[in-house]
Design an enzyme around this catalytic site. Structure first.
Site, mmCIF file in Angstrom:
data_model
loop_
_atom_site.group_PDB
_atom_site.id
_atom_site.type_symbol
_atom_site.label_atom_id
_atom_site.label_comp_id
_atom_site.label_asym_id
_atom_site.label_seq_id
_atom_site.Cartn_x
_atom_site.Cartn_y
_atom_site.Cartn_z
ATOM 1 N N LYS A 10 -1.050 -9.122 -2.026
ATOM 2 C CA LYS A 10 -1.492 -9.426 -3.383
ATOM 3 C C LYS A 10 -0.895 -10.768 -3.843
ATOM 4 O O LYS A 10 0.010 -11.300 -3.187
ATOM 5 C CB LYS A 10 -1.080 -8.271 -4.301
ATOM 6 C CG LYS A 10 -1.762 -6.938 -3.912
ATOM 7 C CD LYS A 10 -1.298 -5.786 -4.795
ATOM 8 C CE LYS A 10 -2.048 -4.503 -4.436
ATOM 9 N NZ LYS A 10 -1.642 -3.360 -5.310
ATOM 10 N N TYR A 50 -11.978 -2.008 -6.543
ATOM 11 C CA TYR A 50 -11.246 -1.061 -7.395
ATOM 12 C C TYR A 50 -12.158 -0.163 -8.214
ATOM 13 O O TYR A 50 -11.755 0.337 -9.261
ATOM 14 C CB TYR A 50 -10.285 -1.834 -8.310
ATOM 15 C CG TYR A 50 -9.056 -2.352 -7.586
ATOM 16 C CD1 TYR A 50 -8.163 -1.479 -6.965
ATOM 17 C CD2 TYR A 50 -8.772 -3.723 -7.529
ATOM 18 C CE1 TYR A 50 -7.030 -1.944 -6.303
ATOM 19 C CE2 TYR A 50 -7.641 -4.197 -6.868
ATOM 20 C CZ TYR A 50 -6.773 -3.305 -6.262
ATOM 21 O OH TYR A 50 -5.645 -3.756 -5.610
ATOM 22 N N PHE A 58 -5.004 0.957 -16.653
ATOM 23 C CA PHE A 58 -4.453 -0.176 -15.906
ATOM 24 C C PHE A 58 -5.529 -1.020 -15.215
ATOM 25 O O PHE A 58 -5.212 -1.997 -14.538
ATOM 26 C CB PHE A 58 -3.404 0.295 -14.889
ATOM 27 C CG PHE A 58 -3.924 1.240 -13.827
ATOM 28 C CD1 PHE A 58 -4.574 0.757 -12.694
ATOM 29 C CD2 PHE A 58 -3.743 2.621 -13.940
ATOM 30 C CE1 PHE A 58 -5.046 1.617 -11.712
ATOM 31 C CE2 PHE A 58 -4.211 3.494 -12.962
ATOM 32 C CZ PHE A 58 -4.867 2.990 -11.850
ATOM 33 N N ASN A 113 3.073 -4.651 -6.986
ATOM 34 C CA ASN A 113 3.582 -3.945 -5.802
ATOM 35 C C ASN A 113 3.227 -4.598 -4.463
ATOM 36 O O ASN A 113 3.182 -3.944 -3.433
ATOM 37 C CB ASN A 113 3.203 -2.458 -5.854
ATOM 38 C CG ASN A 113 1.708 -2.223 -5.741
ATOM 39 O OD1 ASN A 113 0.931 -3.174 -5.672
ATOM 40 N ND2 ASN A 113 1.294 -0.970 -5.704
ATOM 41 N N HIS A 116 -1.583 -4.056 -0.604
ATOM 42 C CA HIS A 116 -2.538 -2.952 -0.659
ATOM 43 C C HIS A 116 -2.821 -2.490 0.760
ATOM 44 O O HIS A 116 -2.878 -3.310 1.673
ATOM 45 C CB HIS A 116 -3.860 -3.410 -1.300
ATOM 46 C CG HIS A 116 -4.983 -2.437 -1.093
ATOM 47 N ND1 HIS A 116 -5.181 -1.357 -1.912
ATOM 48 C CD2 HIS A 116 -5.926 -2.344 -0.115
ATOM 49 C CE1 HIS A 116 -6.207 -0.650 -1.465
ATOM 50 N NE2 HIS A 116 -6.684 -1.231 -0.375
ATOM 51 N N GLU A 127 -13.589 -0.899 2.633
ATOM 52 C CA GLU A 127 -12.864 -2.108 2.245
ATOM 53 C C GLU A 127 -13.036 -3.225 3.279
ATOM 54 O O GLU A 127 -13.191 -4.392 2.917
ATOM 55 C CB GLU A 127 -11.387 -1.768 2.010
ATOM 56 C CG GLU A 127 -11.221 -0.867 0.779
ATOM 57 C CD GLU A 127 -9.844 -0.246 0.617
ATOM 58 O OE1 GLU A 127 -8.951 -0.497 1.460
ATOM 59 O OE2 GLU A 127 -9.654 0.512 -0.357
HETATM 60 P P1 CMP Z 1 -3.155 -0.148 -4.749
HETATM 61 O O1 CMP Z 1 -2.619 0.884 -3.832
HETATM 62 O O2 CMP Z 1 -3.521 -1.463 -4.254
HETATM 63 O O3 CMP Z 1 -4.456 0.435 -5.449
HETATM 64 C C1 CMP Z 1 -4.547 0.718 -6.790
HETATM 65 C C2 CMP Z 1 -3.636 -0.151 -7.557
HETATM 66 O O4 CMP Z 1 -3.649 0.096 -8.937
HETATM 67 C C3 CMP Z 1 -2.224 0.117 -7.131
HETATM 68 O O5 CMP Z 1 -2.043 -0.409 -5.863
HETATM 69 C C4 CMP Z 1 -1.454 -0.505 -8.252
HETATM 70 O O6 CMP Z 1 -1.336 -1.906 -8.072
HETATM 71 C C5 CMP Z 1 -2.391 -0.232 -9.417
HETATM 72 N N1 CMP Z 1 -1.942 0.892 -10.178
HETATM 73 C C6 CMP Z 1 -2.065 2.190 -9.856
HETATM 74 N N2 CMP Z 1 -1.544 2.957 -10.809
HETATM 75 C C7 CMP Z 1 -1.084 2.129 -11.758
HETATM 76 C C8 CMP Z 1 -0.447 2.309 -12.981
HETATM 77 N N3 CMP Z 1 -0.164 3.543 -13.432
HETATM 78 N N4 CMP Z 1 -0.123 1.217 -13.666
HETATM 79 C C9 CMP Z 1 -0.434 -0.008 -13.213
HETATM 80 N N5 CMP Z 1 -1.032 -0.248 -12.041
HETATM 81 C C10 CMP Z 1 -1.355 0.812 -11.336
#
Ligand code: CMP
Length: 144
Positions: A10, A50, A58, A113, A116, A127
């Protein structure tokens, strides 16, 4: 069984200079890189990627975060790479990620985070098809 998964660094991972380490971890584990590119994802691509999160609180922050800069999109191939890849990433919430995982080593909040990874065979196929054209993927094997 041998399979493929979609892994994406990311924008925060790119900006913090962690791309090389993430590549290294998958190579070191023994997985094979079959697709790799850097791009700033257009909004439409992120909406498709997404789509399961549309409507969640979010969702908009997530799309603006992932669209804020270039990402590194990758396809990795190998034995159980979908589930093992998820383990290597660590839990979605970095507070729950074990040290030694990518998120456990580099991240503290879910909203930033770093990486992905596809969470199922179905998601991986979807994907990969979304982010890569067939001719962008290399079919190769170790010959030396
Ligand atoms: P990812 O696993 O890439 O796929 C969904 C993404 O949504 C996740 O990583 C986070 O970056 C984001 N995400 C999921 N839950 C939350 C949350 N509660 N608050 C903010 N971001 C979220």
């Amino acid at each position: 069984n041998s399979e493929r998964t979609f892994i994406m660094v990311k924008p925060d991972g790119v900006q913090r200079g962690i791309v090389g380490d993430i590549l290294r971890r998958f190579e070191q584990r023994g997985y094979k890189l079959v697709g790799l590119k850097l791009l700033q994802a257009p909004r439409a691509l992120l909406e498709s990627h997404y789509e399961e999160h549309k409507g969640k609180k979010f969702y908009e922050p997530l799309l603006s975060y992932i669209g804020s800069g270039p990402v590194v999109a990758m396809v990795w191939e190998g034995l159980n790479v979908i589930s093992v890849g998820r383990k290597m990433l660590g839990a979605t919430d970095p507070a729950k990620s074990e040290p030694g995982t990518i998120r456990g080593d580099y991240a503290i909040v879910t909203g930033r985070n770093i990486v992905h990874g596809s969470d199922s065979e179905k998601a991986a196929q979807r994907e990969i098809d979304l982010w890569f054209r067939a001719e962008e993927l290399a079919n190769w094997s170790l010959t030396v």
